[in-house]
Structures are given as structure tokens and as C-alpha cells.
Scaffold this active site. Structure first.
Site, PDB file in Angstrom:
ATOM      1  N   GLU A   4      48.035  38.530  45.556  1.00 32.97           N
ATOM      2  CA  GLU A   4      48.248  38.475  46.517  1.00 32.97           C
ATOM      3  C   GLU A   4      48.198  36.571  46.469  1.00 32.97           C
ATOM      4  OE1 GLU A   4      47.942  39.790  49.558  1.00 32.97           O
ATOM      5  OE2 GLU A   4      48.143  41.258  49.457  1.00 32.97           O
ATOM      6  N   HIS A  18      54.764  35.464  52.682  1.00 31.51           N
ATOM      7  CA  HIS A  18      54.331  36.143  51.924  1.00 31.51           C
ATOM      8  C   HIS A  18      54.828  37.662  51.102  1.00 31.51           C
ATOM      9  CE1 HIS A  18      50.123  37.902  51.120  1.00 31.51           C
ATOM     10  NE2 HIS A  18      50.780  38.834  51.063  1.00 31.51           N
ATOM     11  N   GLU A  19      55.369  38.262  52.743  1.00 29.60           N
ATOM     12  CA  GLU A  19      55.995  39.735  52.045  1.00 29.60           C
ATOM     13  C   GLU A  19      57.051  39.442  51.539  1.00 29.60           C
ATOM     14  OE1 GLU A  19      54.858  42.399  53.058  1.00 29.60           O
ATOM     15  OE2 GLU A  19      53.454  41.408  53.713  1.00 29.60           O
ATOM     16  N   HIS A  45      56.491  39.033  47.357  1.00 28.84           N
ATOM     17  CA  HIS A  45      56.061  40.265  47.022  1.00 28.84           C
ATOM     18  C   HIS A  45      56.416  41.170  46.287  1.00 28.84           C
ATOM     19  CE1 HIS A  45      51.437  40.918  47.968  1.00 28.84           C
ATOM     20  NE2 HIS A  45      51.364  40.992  49.191  1.00 28.84           N
ATOM     21  N   TYR A  88      48.376  45.660  41.287  1.00 34.79           N
ATOM     22  CA  TYR A  88      47.605  45.214  42.808  1.00 34.79           C
ATOM     23  C   TYR A  88      45.960  46.307  42.858  1.00 34.79           C
ATOM     24  CZ  TYR A  88      47.977  44.313  48.358  1.00 34.79           C
ATOM     25  OH  TYR A  88      47.779  43.753  49.265  1.00 34.79           O
TER      26      TYR A  88
END
Length: 563
Positions: A402, A378-379, A382, A393
Site C-alpha cells: 500500500e 495508486h491502483e 499495485h 497483501y
């Protein structure tokens, strides 16, 4: 292979995975610090008008380049609504993809000053034919030109921006200010877009828009989503849950302590390295060091968070390389860096614009957040997003940011369609909180009181799986619902994946991110982008394209185009 292991001078930038009150969702820890004035403001969505034109009869040119892209736009102003493209567009980049298509991306500009959130992408096929164009244009600038002269300088704007977010004296990297045209509250401002990034107890990756004539803060939001010669060799370690991990580590010769072994991997060609750092729980960036041990075996309790961060980073790197041909987060081999043991009882993990940071959790709700492969994916996604579509965002574009991070989290950690199940503490599990989000069944996860309390107008308590359940939140609550509403497109992706499999799902969403999405894309834009990506890859009448359309239909996301 030998390289110099160099510590960065200061910690870097940020996109927060989330501050986590009980039952939260990788939520923004700094939402409460946004001014109450901002909560009443609205992003001027009407200033950026979306369009997506597909050419039924492709127009052929001598070459796929920016000049011919402008020529196409000049001939087709009625279709695209892009007026005087030779004067009002500025080339951002030109990219060729694996299908042989070339994509020319422009920023709308006034006197060479870019318009925030307004991008146009022209798509050529391999025969140099324009087959489509999409993006968003600010129509108001055509009828009402804005004066782009600035009365104050960039340095003064930076000082105003720093003061407005109570920035500390130590920054992760030098703050920047860029002159832009900023549409907000029905008006187009000439403004400085300042980026101020810092760590500490409340990490910030603030974007502050300062009026270039009056010095007033127009808008702001926190975009945190959060040596010697060495030789890489094999090592081992134990992860947070006790799993045996095979690692790539490096032998380091230190003048005072002799030979040590660092969680630094330089084994991958054309990659600057995968490096894991120890933040030491002390709140001071100046004390952060590369994570080292006296042997190539990292098995102490303190080592475990670092072992998982290092191991998971390599797994995510390999996924993007093997599945999508992408060399690291920027596609150009940038170093993949992780910091563990951040803060005290820190219930958070975040991508800060340049690297990952993981807290140890408080032991009540979270354990070490580096334990989750899906969290790492996930990170790091980004990071990929910030180097491609760069989705803003906030509001729906932030929810897409997200969601795409969640989707690739579930594709990399392919054991299930849940997010965060490996980082929950025993006490949280005992209370029935076994994961943070579910792509397969969003309604089965409770939304935190902190996220609902400020705005929810009904008794809903769970994540939405359909647009009928969309949470309309102000910016000071979850940046306009970026985590909560992400579950709608998450569920669409799950439904699509059930029909066509994870591999095809990943290829389609990756292409949409690379080629069609722009910084202010909303859910409707996402549907158009994902459908077109399926058509590009598999054909208009393919099972994949049918599944994509049905998946978005099922969650109530419909396309609005001007075809």
C-alpha cells in the site's frame, strides 16, 4: 495505426484500493468476510528468515547467470544460510538493469515445489562480480524436510477453495491452483495455493491454501487491493471536476449504429492500448462494453468519470515510461484497462490483478473515484508491484504494498503529498475529511472506527508516523493493518523526498521494488532495499543515501542484517 478492439470475455482479477466507511483509507471491503478463525491465526514469520549480504570483496565469475549465482551460494553457505542451493533453489527469473547489473531471483523449493514467501536474489555488477545477495529462506526446511506428495488433486482443491470463500459461479478469470510448501503456525504444509477471483457486490481476489493431503483450508486472505476496425485520433472531454481533457480516442464502425468513438487509445508504440469500459452500474459483467459516444467529444455528466479514468491512465503510463523506462504495468506493453460506473453508490476503486475498477461514490463521502490522478496512480502501481516484488497483501509486506502505491501516487500527482483529496464529496469535506491519507503529516488524518474497533488497545485515533505508533492488528482487520500502517513508510518517503526531490525519490524506490524487495519483505527489509538502491544509483557517501538513512531513522525503522 489500426487494431482490432476486442472485449475481454470476462472480468479479471483484483487488489483492493478500499472499501470506505467514513474516515477510512482505501480499506479492504471484504475484511469482515474473513473467517473468525483466521483472525486468531498468525503468519509464521519465523519460517522466513531475512538476510542481506553485501560483499566487501566482490567475487568474479565468467558470466552473470543462474549457474554462477548457484556457485556463489554454494561457496558462501555460512554467510547466506542457504543450504544446498543447487538442490533447494529454483530459478524464477534473470533480469539486467539500466546500471548493467544482473539480478538472478530464485524461489526456495523442496523437490521442485516452491516454498511460499521464500526468495533469494543474487546481484552481479557489470563486471560479472557478485556484489550482494538478499532474500528470505525457510530455515526449518533444512532440518525438517517436508513430504511434497499430494493426496488430493488440484481440481478438488479448487472446489474446496471456491466453497470456502462463497465464490459465485462467474469468475473474472479461470481459478488456478499451484502446489507449494506453505509455512504456517510453526508448521510446513504441502498445500495447493488456489487463486479465486470474482467481481460482484463484494469483489474478491482470494488466495486460499488447501492442505494437499487432508483437504482442510489452512489459511486464506483476500488480496484485492479492486469488434471492428478502429483508428486512434484526438478527442476531448470534461473531467469530474470540469477540467478540459485532451484524449486519444478511436473511431469505430458498428454494423447497427454506424460510426462511433471509443475511449480506446492505440497511439503508443509497443503498448496494447489504453481502453476504458462502461460497467453501467448494473452489477453484471456480461453487459460491460467499451465506453463509446456519437462524437469525439465526451462532455455529458455520465461521460465524466470515464474521461478522467482514460486521461489519468495515460498520465500514469507516461510517468512510468518516461521516468523509469517501464512499458506499461508489466514492463512488456500489456493493455491498460479501466472500468467506470461500477456498482451502485460504490465507495471504492481497486486494481483487480489485470485492470482498474472505479465506483461512482455515494455522493456523501466520495464522488467518482476516477477523479483522482493519485488514485489511478495508486491502483496502477499495485499492478507494477504484482509484476515485480509481488508483496503479499497482509501485515507489513501488505503495508509496504500500500505504501509504495501511495508513494508513486504522490509522485505522479505531484501537486502535494496527500492521497485522495480530489475524490472527497462536499459533505465529507464539510465534516473536515478532506483527504484519505497524508504522507507529509499522517497524524492529521483520523483512522476509521471500523479499522480500530476490533483491536486498538488505546485511544489513538490517527494514522501513525513512527513505529512507536504501529497498529498491531489481526488479519481480519485491514488485512493486518495494511492501509493504516502504510503511513509509516509513507512518511519516511516524504522526509526523503523533501531532501532529495521527487525525481530521485522515485528512482530509488522504483529500483528497490524492481531489484531488492521480495514477496514477504517487511519494513526493516524495505529500509535495507531502499538504502542499497540509493547506494547503487548515487554512491555510498551521497546526499541521497544520507537522506534515505535519515528518513527511515526518523520514523523508527531500523535495518537488521547479517553483514
Amino acid at each position: 495505426m489500426k487494431k482490432k478492439l476486442i472485449m475481454p470475455v470476462a472480468l479479471s482479477s483484483a487488489l483492493l484500493l478500499g472499501a470506505v466507511p467514513m474516515s477510512s483509507v482505501f480499506a479492504n471491503s471484504d475484511s469482515a468476510s474473513v473467517s473468525s478463525v483466521q483472525a486468531q491465526k498468525k503468519w509464521n514469520e519465523n519460517a522466513n528468515v531475512p538476510f542481506f549480504v553485501k560483499e566487501k570483496h566482490a567475487q568474479k565469475f565468467s558470466a552473470s547467470n543462474s549457474t554462477n549465482a548457484v556457485n556463489y551460494l554454494k561457496k558462501n553457505e555460512t554467510k547466506t544460510k542457504v543450504k544446498n542451493p543447487d538442490k533447494n533453489l529454483k530459478v524464477k527469473n534473470v533480469a539486467k538493469d539500466e546500471l548493467g547489473m544482473t539480478h538472478v531471483r530464485f524461489n526456495q523449493a523442496v523437490n521442485g515445489v516452491p516454498v511460499e514467501g521464500s526468495e533469494v536474489v543474487v546481484h552481479f555488477n557489470k563486471e560479472n562480480e557478485v556484489v550482494g545477495v538478499n532474500g528470505r529462506v525457510n530455515q526449518t526446511l533444512v532440518e525438517e524436510p517436508v513430504n511434497t506428495t499430494a493426496s488430493i488433486g488440484a481440481e478438488e482443491a479448487l472446489q474446496i477453495a471456491k466453497s470456502s470463500v462463497n465464490a459465485p459461479s462467474e469468475f473474472t478469470y479461470e481459478p488456478t491452483a499451484e502446489l507449494v510448501v506453505y509455512p504456517f503456525e510453526g508448521k510446513n504444509y504441502t498445500a495447493y495455493k488456489a487463486n479465486v477471483n470474482f467481481m460482484g457486490d463484494a469483489p474478491g481476489n482470494w488466495f486460499v491454501f488447501v492442505d494437499a493431503n487432508t483437504g482442510a483450508v489452512i489459511d486464506k486472505y483476500n488480496g484485492i487491493m479492486h469488434a471492428d476496425e478502429i483508428k486512434t485520433q484526438k478527442g476531448v472531454g470534461l473531467g469530474v471536476h470540469g477540467a478540459h481533457r485532451e484524449l486519444h480516442v478511436s473511431r469505430v464502425k458498428e454494423p447497427k449504429s454506424g460510426t462511433q468513438f471509443a475511449l480506446a487509445d492505440f497511439s503508443h508504440p509497443n503498448l496494447e492500448g489504453i481502453i476504458t469500459y462502461d460497467a453501467k452500474n448494473d452489477g453484471s459483467a456480461s453487459n460491460d462494453t467499451v465506453f463509446t459516444g456519437n462524437s469525439a467529444s465526451f462532455k455529458s455528466d455520465y461521460d465524466r468519470a470515464a474521461v478522467d479514468a482514460h486521461y489519468n491512465s495515460e498520465k500514469v503510463y507516461e510517468y512510468f515510461l518516461n521516468e523509469h523506462g517501464r512499458n506499461s504495468l508489466d514492463g512488456e506493453g500489456m493493455a491498460i484497462q479501466s472500468f467506470v460506473h461500477y456498482g451502485q453508490d460504490y465507495n471504492n476503486a481497486f486494481w483487480n490483478g489485470r485492470w482498474m475498477t472505479y465506483g461512482d461514490g455515494d455522493g456523501e463521502f466520495f464522488i467518482s473515484l476516477s477523479a483522482g490522478l493519485d488514485v489511478a496512480a495508486h491502483e496502477m502501481t499495485h499492478g507494477v508491484i504484482s509484476k515485480t516484488a509481488n508483496l503479499q497483501y497482509r501485515n507489513q509486506s501488505g503495508a509496504l504494498n500500500e505504501s509504495i502505491a501511495d508513494i508513486f501516487g504522490a509522485l505522479v500527482d505531484d501537486s502535494d503529498w496527500e492521497m485522495g483529496e480530489d475524490i472527497m464529496a462536499p459533505a465529507a469535506k464539510a465534516d473536515g475529511v478532506t483527504r484519505l491519507r497524508s504522507l507529509s503529516d499522517p497524524n492529521s488524518v483520523v483512522v476509521s472506527n471500523a479499522q480500530r474497533a476490533a483491536y486498538a488497545t488505546d485511544d489513538r485515533k490517527v494514522y501513525p508516523d513512527h513505529m512507536d505508533e504501529f497498529y498491531d492488528m489481526p488479519l481480519n482487520v485491514d488485512n493486518g493493518g495494511v492501509h493504516v500502517n502504510s503511513s509509516i513508510t509513507n512518511h519516511a518517503a516524504y522526509l526523503i523526498g523533501q531532501e532529495i526531490g521527487r525525481e530521485a525519490l522515485g528512482k530509488i524506490f522504483y529500483r528497490a521494488l524492481m531489484v531488492y524487495l521480495t514477496s514477504t519483505s517487511d519494513f526493516s527489509d524495505a529500509r535495507v532495499a531502499v538504502v542499497q538502491s540509493a547506494i547503487d544509483l548515487y554512491g555510498e557517501d551521497s546526499a541521497e543515501t544520507v537522506a534515505v538513512n535519515e528518513g527511515f531513522d526518523a520514523v523508527g525503522i531500523y535495518a537488521s542484517t547479517n553483514e
